[in-house]
Write an enzyme that holds these catalytic residues in place. Structure first.
Site, PDB file in Angstrom:
ATOM      1  CE  LYS A  87       3.039  -1.919  -3.126  1.00  0.00           C
ATOM      2  NZ  LYS A  87       2.789  -0.593  -2.553  1.00  0.00           N
TER       3      LYS A  87
HETATM    4  C1  E4P Z   1       0.475   1.061  -4.236  1.00  0.00           C
HETATM    5  O1  E4P Z   1       0.391   0.242  -3.338  1.00  0.00           O
HETATM    6  C2  E4P Z   1       1.175   2.334  -4.125  1.00  0.00           C
HETATM    7  O2  E4P Z   1       1.738   2.431  -2.819  1.00  0.00           O
HETATM    8  C3  E4P Z   1       0.317   3.557  -4.254  1.00  0.00           C
HETATM    9  O3  E4P Z   1      -1.050   3.246  -4.206  1.00  0.00           O
HETATM   10  C4  E4P Z   1       0.729   4.484  -5.316  1.00  0.00           C
HETATM   11  O4  E4P Z   1      -0.081   5.619  -5.254  1.00  0.00           O
HETATM   12  P1  E4P Z   1       0.303   6.992  -5.931  1.00  0.00           P
HETATM   13  O5  E4P Z   1       0.051   6.873  -7.385  1.00  0.00           O
HETATM   14  O6  E4P Z   1      -0.618   7.989  -5.286  1.00  0.00           O
HETATM   15  O7  E4P Z   1       1.756   7.254  -5.626  1.00  0.00           O
END
Ligand code: E4P
Length: 217
Positions: A87
């Site tokens: 990622k």
């Molecule tokens: C994306 O992969 C992130 O891990 C995540 O969806 C972020 O979510 P949040 O806005 O609830 O922190």
């Protein structure tokens, strides 16, 4: 639409996996920190445990922000297990690194995407997944769902192979709307996935059926 769970919590991953509908996992540094995972060895072990629990893509986020460091860290993450997806944040060096990973057959998830322009760049670099943050856009009083719809439309029009992974999900309704918009994947907290089960008429109906069933014993 594939269902990923957005957590590094092993109990929640197990619970979603036991439902039989889990296709993968996404994590981020905040979610890992929340589980108290500290130090490189523990981080690597935690990702391996997740990979051994779920047979599907597991996104592991780099902590680096420069090209050489992202590539080195990503290669190391990718070596943990064949299902690891590196990622990478949507920054200039991130895009450069995604292209490098693409050329070297390493799967990527371009994260922190908040505009269609960013999603186009991620697709051009060959990202396996692009993660638009629906909930955080809604939180800032913009229309997160519109962004998902725009990216799906652009990717279809251009024939991009990158999968649209709707992220930052807050509610079960987000999941339903992502499915309607044609997102390839939705990564959600366990609470939103379980929220899909709920309807008061189901509860009332079941109550009556069980009552009537008891009269036939
Ligand atoms: C994306 O992969 C992130 O891990 C995540 O969806 C972020 O979510 P949040 O806005 O609830 O922190």
């Amino acid at each position: 639409m594939k269902f990923f769970i957005d957590t590094a919590n092993l109990d929640q991953i197990r619970e979603a996996h036991d439902l039989g509908i889990l296709d993968g996992v996404t994590t981020n540094p905040s979610l890992m920190a929340k589980e108290g995972v500290k130090g490189k060895d523990a981080i690597m072990r935690h990702y391996l445990t997740i990979c051994e629990m779920v047979d599907g893509p597991v996104s592991a986020e780099v902590f680096s922000t420069t090209f050489n460091e992202i590539v080195a860290e990503g290669e190391e993450l990718a070596s943990i297990h064949e299902n690891i997806v590196v990622k990478v944040p949507m920054i200039k060096d991130g895009i450069k690194a995604i292209k490098w990973f693409t050329d070297n057959n390493i799967k990527t998830n371009c994260t922190l995407v908040f505009s269609a322009g960013q999603a186009i760049l991620a697709a051009k670099a060959g990202a396996t997944f692009v993660s638009p943050f629906l909930g955080r856009i809604d939180d800032s009083n913009w229309d997160g769902m519109q962004l998902i719809e725009d990216i799906v439309e652009i990717y279809n029009a251009q024939g991009y192979l990158t999968e649209v992974l709707a992220a930052s999900i807050r509610t079960p309704l987000h999941i339903v709307k992502c499915a309607a918009a044609g997102a390839d994947v939705c990564t959600s907290p366990l609470s939103s996935i379980l929220g899909l089960l709920k309807h008061p008429l189901t509860d009332l109906g079941l109550q009556q059926f069980l009552k009537d069933a008891a009269t036939m014993k």
